[in-house]
Write a protein that holds these residues in place. Structure first.
Motif, PDB file in Angstrom:
ATOM      1  N   GLU A 180     -53.413  89.724 -31.709  1.00 34.82           N
ATOM      2  CA  GLU A 180     -53.478  91.081 -31.163  1.00 34.82           C
ATOM      3  C   GLU A 180     -52.244  91.381 -30.313  1.00 34.82           C
ATOM      4  N   GLU A 181     -51.816  90.377 -29.530  1.00 35.94           N
ATOM      5  CA  GLU A 181     -50.617  90.581 -28.719  1.00 35.94           C
ATOM      6  C   GLU A 181     -49.382  90.770 -29.590  1.00 35.94           C
ATOM      7  N   ASN A 182     -49.296  89.979 -30.672  1.00 34.85           N
ATOM      8  CA  ASN A 182     -48.158  90.143 -31.586  1.00 34.85           C
ATOM      9  C   ASN A 182     -48.190  91.511 -32.251  1.00 34.85           C
ATOM     10  N   LYS A 183     -49.423  91.962 -32.595  1.00 31.80           N
ATOM     11  CA  LYS A 183     -49.556  93.276 -33.227  1.00 31.80           C
ATOM     12  C   LYS A 183     -49.118  94.383 -32.269  1.00 31.80           C
ATOM     13  N   ASP A 184     -49.516  94.241 -30.989  1.00 29.96           N
ATOM     14  CA  ASP A 184     -49.116  95.247 -29.990  1.00 29.96           C
ATOM     15  C   ASP A 184     -47.607  95.252 -29.795  1.00 29.96           C
ATOM     16  N   GLU A 185     -47.005  94.037 -29.803  1.00 25.77           N
ATOM     17  CA  GLU A 185     -45.549  93.972 -29.641  1.00 25.77           C
ATOM     18  C   GLU A 185     -44.835  94.637 -30.810  1.00 25.77           C
ATOM     19  N   ASN A 186     -45.353  94.395 -32.040  1.00 24.60           N
ATOM     20  CA  ASN A 186     -44.734  95.031 -33.207  1.00 24.60           C
ATOM     21  C   ASN A 186     -44.897  96.543 -33.163  1.00 24.60           C
ATOM     22  N   LYS A 187     -46.070  96.979 -32.687  1.00 29.33           N
ATOM     23  CA  LYS A 187     -46.315  98.413 -32.592  1.00 29.33           C
ATOM     24  C   LYS A 187     -45.381  99.058 -31.576  1.00 29.33           C
ATOM     25  N   GLU A 188     -45.168  98.363 -30.439  1.00 28.52           N
ATOM     26  CA  GLU A 188     -44.254  98.906 -29.432  1.00 28.52           C
ATOM     27  C   GLU A 188     -42.833  98.985 -29.980  1.00 28.52           C
ATOM     28  N   GLY A 189     -42.462  97.957 -30.800  1.00 28.33           N
ATOM     29  CA  GLY A 189     -41.128  97.985 -31.394  1.00 28.33           C
ATOM     30  C   GLY A 189     -40.953  99.145 -32.358  1.00 28.33           C
TER      31      GLY A 189
END
Length: 292
Positions: A180-189
């Motif tokens: 989930e954290e990786n998904k949020d980071e990708n979304k922010e990018g």
């Protein structure tokens, strides 16, 4: 002279040995006396416990234990009193004391059996298994201890399975959280790239609007050149004789038609300029106030 010294030495050694034996017998008699007194105090403690007088019973048991460490019944009975009151920590200490001091297998078996019961109540099943095994070493024929051992093994297996499941669940939660954290980071990018793209488009749009400012359309230049040529054509050159007014040819515009056309072009130019100005007003980007 040498024989006299030898006799004296032998006599002295014999006296010392007899004296030591007397001291040992005296110590043994005192120990037996202390044990008898300790047992009598233990009996009084048992009577107090039967009458539900736990305070006096506990005090008597402690007196009995301090009177003679050889009295196994005193710590064992006090341990049972603690166990019945669900004071398992105190009970375990007294059962352990009785088991370490036990001289007979029967006493040792009872102490370790009850130690296993304490561990079972505390859900310390692995320690309970070891305590029941020690009790069975002292008395392999006791069916109650054998049953408790089987139950402790079953509860230990169940506890280990639950711990394994909990560990797998925690690992899964940690994995899901990381994904989930990786998904949020990708979304922010992605959002950052989109914002940069929008800012770039707005910048290009602003530059395009600024580029239109001051530019003249081809029609405007063309119209200006046409007007000057037409005016020059209609005005006579200096030194030339005035010509007589000629009738317009079929394919040639009259002066009035040229004037009307000129006015129409000017009106059209005015409309185009108004549209350009309106477009600049609509396309201007509003800047937000800066936050501290």
């Amino acid at each position: 002279m040498s024989r006299i010294k030898l006799v004296l030495t032998i006599t002295l050694l014999s006296f010392c040995a007899v004296q030591a034996q007397e001291e040992d017998k005296k110590a043994q008699r005192e120990a037996e006396k202390a044990l008898r007194e300790s047992k009598n105090i233990t009996y009084e403690a048992n009577e107090n416990l039967t009458q539900n007088d736990f305070i006096n019973a506990e005090a008597d048991y402690r007196r009995a234990i301090s009177k003679s460490p050889e009295n196994i019944a005193a710590p064992y009975n006090l341990g049972r009193a603690y166990y019945n009151r669900e004071s398992y920590s105190e009970a375990f200490g007294k059962f352990k004391q009785a088991g370490e001091k036990a001289s007979s297998k029967s006493e040792k078996h009872k102490a370790y059996h009850n130690m296993g019961n304490v561990f079972m109540n505390n859900k310390e099943y692995e320690k309970a298994v070891e305590a029941y095994k020690e009790a069975l070493r002292a008395n392999p024929t006791d069916e109650e201890t054998r049953y408790n051992l089987a139950l402790a093994k079953e509860m230990l297996k169940k506890q280990q399975d639950e711990q394994k499941n909990d560990q797998n669940k925690d690992d899964k939660n940690d994995k899901d959280k990381k994904e989930e954290e990786n998904k949020d980071e990708n979304k922010e990018g992605d959002n950052k790239e989109d914002q940069e793209g929008d800012q770039k488009d707005d910048k290009n749009k602003d530059e395009g609007d600024d580029g239109d400012k001051g530019e003249k359309k081809p029609e405007e230049n063309k119209e200006g050149d046409g007007d000057e040529k037409k005016e020059q054509k209609q005005k006579p050159n200096q030194g030339d004789k005035p010509e007589q007014k000629k009738k317009p040819r079929p394919n040639q515009l009259s002066k009035q038609q040229v004037q009307n056309l000129l006015e129409a072009m000017q009106n059209e130019e005015k409309k185009v300029q108004e549209k350009i100005d309106a477009k600049k007003v609509r396309g201007a980007k509003i800047k937000n106030e800066k936050d501290w």
